[in-house]
Design an enzyme around this catalytic site. Sequence first.
Site: not given
Lengths: 744, 217
Positions: B85, B192, B194
């Site tokens: 990002c 993302h 994560e």
Amino acid sequence: MTLTDSEMEYIRKMLKRDPNELEEGMLDVMFSEHCSYKSSRPILDLFPTEGKNIIMGPGDDAGIVAITNKLALAVGIESHNHPSAIEPYGGAGTGIGGILRDIISMGAMPIALLDSLRFGPVEDQKSRYLFEHVVKGISDYGNRVGVPTVGGEVEFDESFRTNPLVNVMCAGLVEKDKIVKGIAPNVGDVFLLMGGLTGRDGIHGVTFASEELTSDSEIEDRPAVQIGDPFTKKKVLEASLEILEKIDVAGVKDLGGGGLTCCISELVEKCDNGALIDLNSILLREKGMTPYEIMLSESQERMVFVINPKYVNEAFAICDKYELPRAIIGTVTDTKLMVVEDTYNKDENGNNDIIASMPAVLLADPPSLNREIKAPENKKESIKVENPPIEESILKILSSPNIATKKWVYKQYDHEVQIRTVVKPGDDAAVLKVDDENAVVLSCDCNSIHTKLSPYNGGAGSVAEAIRNVVSMGAEPYAVVDCLNFGNPGNPGILWQFKQCIQGMSDLAEKFETPVISGNVSFYNETEGIKINPSPTVGVVGVANLNNVRTMDFKNEGDKIVIIGSTYDEIDGSEYHRTLHDLEQGEAPKIRIDEEISSSKAILKLLNNDHGEFNSENNKITAIHDCSAGGIAISLAEMSISSNIGAEIDLTNIPISENVAAENNDKDCINDNDLLFSESHGRYIITVKPEQLDKLLNDINVPCACIGEVKGNVLKLTGKETDIKIKVSDLKNAYTGVIEEFMA
Amino acid sequence: MKIGVIRFPGSNCDRDVYHTIELAGGEAEYIWWNKDDFSYLDAVVIPGGFSYGDYLRAGAIASITPVVEGIKSLVKEEKPVLGICNGAQILGEIGLVPGIFTVNENPKFNCEWVDLKVTNNSTPFTSNFKKNEIIKMPVAHAEGRYFVEDIDTLKSQDQIVLQFEGKIPNGSLEAITGVCDESGLVCAVMPHPERASEEILGSSDGLNFFKGIVNSI
């Protein structure tokens, strides 16, 4: 100036002299409704504030509730109504900023934001402007500081056309033994002011919030709106957490309404101490600021830490790492006085010029007002309406901006950062995991029409609805926070509304054992005679075992649909009346506290007996959704829409209150229209595996019945006068893209 | 074996990435923006957020900080570098990956779960996926529309790592939302991973990115 004659008299008596100009300004701010709660305090005493999980009730920046053996949650809620009416982008952003600071002030890491927003009709251009920029303000601020916005609500109603409501709730995690408070207990400690610089913005923000808006407010009051800076706020958050981790601080408080005057006087007054402030040590954003401007500035992103002088260097080093301005601005004294001195000017004896000196208690604890409370004359309208075909009503309600999906809003919010978001926005409440076993569940609700029609039932009902939303996710409700938005308290009818509402909320919170641990009051939400529908926004904190979390969407065809709780003939004040007939009339649905509690307990018992797992195919209870705005019809439609699966429902099985049936001597006394759209409290819709149905119905001791089955791609409703089918795709089309069409 | 997590003022996915590296079996360490030598590390991740408030342009200020020298040294030593990002925007600004991530077609911030196609599975980050496997992760950005002048080179050198499958939420050229340098060791992705590393959060597809780094070391 808003100080009244009697307040000036009181001040003169306490000071034994006239206040000077600076002192009068400081007192004016502290005596404002916003800082002093002078009209509301006697009534707010009705709230239950203590209970088994409560670590801290009202009085500090936020309330704190224990959620696991190790962890606690700091929770607060704030309004930023007036600023958002004048400058929606900055007003909403600084609303977020303020509540974040409140949470940080307790030593907690903010983990969730929820917003409760109210505007005029979406068809109105000005209301759309406010809506667009409030949402953008929240998005730009919340996203940048890295705190997920995970839930909330949006209402559009004529009564909010000139007075939009922007309420923001925030929750933060803190280990129980690391909680800090807004106190200055040790004489000789120093005040570390860090974060943003002190500028000319927001002066008299709180006095402005304590008056009615006028048509000139947008021009005249703009300087009273603060300027937000989320990047600095993010650095303040990180630096604050680092200071709290590394240094044994005595107290922390943020600078919000009332600026330094409010912050310092409240810090020392709590411990019966005094303060000596060096005006010239305060770092300023602009030149030539007067003492009055400095002491009243509400510039954002500022925090005060109360620390032992030996920690100053270490604290400065942390601030420097984040490139944040910092200064020691004064010391804690034993004088009980709030003293401001100007070290650049000396008196004839060579001493620093004392420019303000007042008892801290005079500032921090102004006298309450005993205002007149009087019930307004009761003229209940009762216009009879023609019910359109049910199919048409369902589709129209689904496509009303109040019910339709708020995806346009929540897509603009980062709702995933911090990787806790188990249930995404759009369900009944936000579910955030705090460890491998537990989640906090947060909801934020208000029914302003109900509260207008019956402040007692509306207030209690708003608490009940917020609790139902938390229970629907499988959580036990622990605590309540509230943001009370009303008109001018100088009007005895408004104060009557307020008191009735608080009484209702208190009765429900008391019986549910969910104490009210923090809150905010926003009066004066009226403009030139137009008053808002009274809006008690209620936030509820619940705690769930992750295994008990269930979402609202239908899971499997063949699952049985069960409704828990009785339906009453209570169509007044409904979304159906507002959307289909433009009516807000009659009585609000009654709150029946015992029934509300039994229904909620039944849901939680069922889940505990399920021994299931989140999203597991082996669960016996497969979906849960509460019944609120729009009634049974809209709850069922939402369950269908979120799953793309239909249902077959037999309306004649819906349990109707025995009392209603007995009174009317007829168990079919409610027509199908009112049965589907009544907004009676205390009801949930759940789905269960078919083989579990009988056992389940036997297990719970509340009115409940199987009303149908999850099936196909059509919502089919059959009743004594009804036989309709609506395709799930048509429900979905009605429910989606509504706000997008207005907002592009 | 240690993986650095770069921190700027305004980073906000740093803790999430740190947590996920450990979840994948790695050891994580925060690196503050003013460090320019961390050659003891085996890989770095530049997490998302709003470095320097994204004022001026996303990633623009971060790309001229001392930490960039340290990152370039790791690249020379052929150690894996992942930007997520804001981290992807920064890698674009530095020029370590081709192209840029600019303002979305609809300029509003957009947070939603998307389907993605793993176009290139020969990077360390994507080695646990099958080629063209469809995976699920969330995006959350206002400046994620990918653009590059020389798309043909990008294709011929197999530098497209991730593409949106189905709906393109930001107007990216050819649905591209993850690219790598010629070596495949520097990778920039807008979604993302994560946030998609535990089933309970909606998907665990993203964990493979971090396992990939750990396994490659």
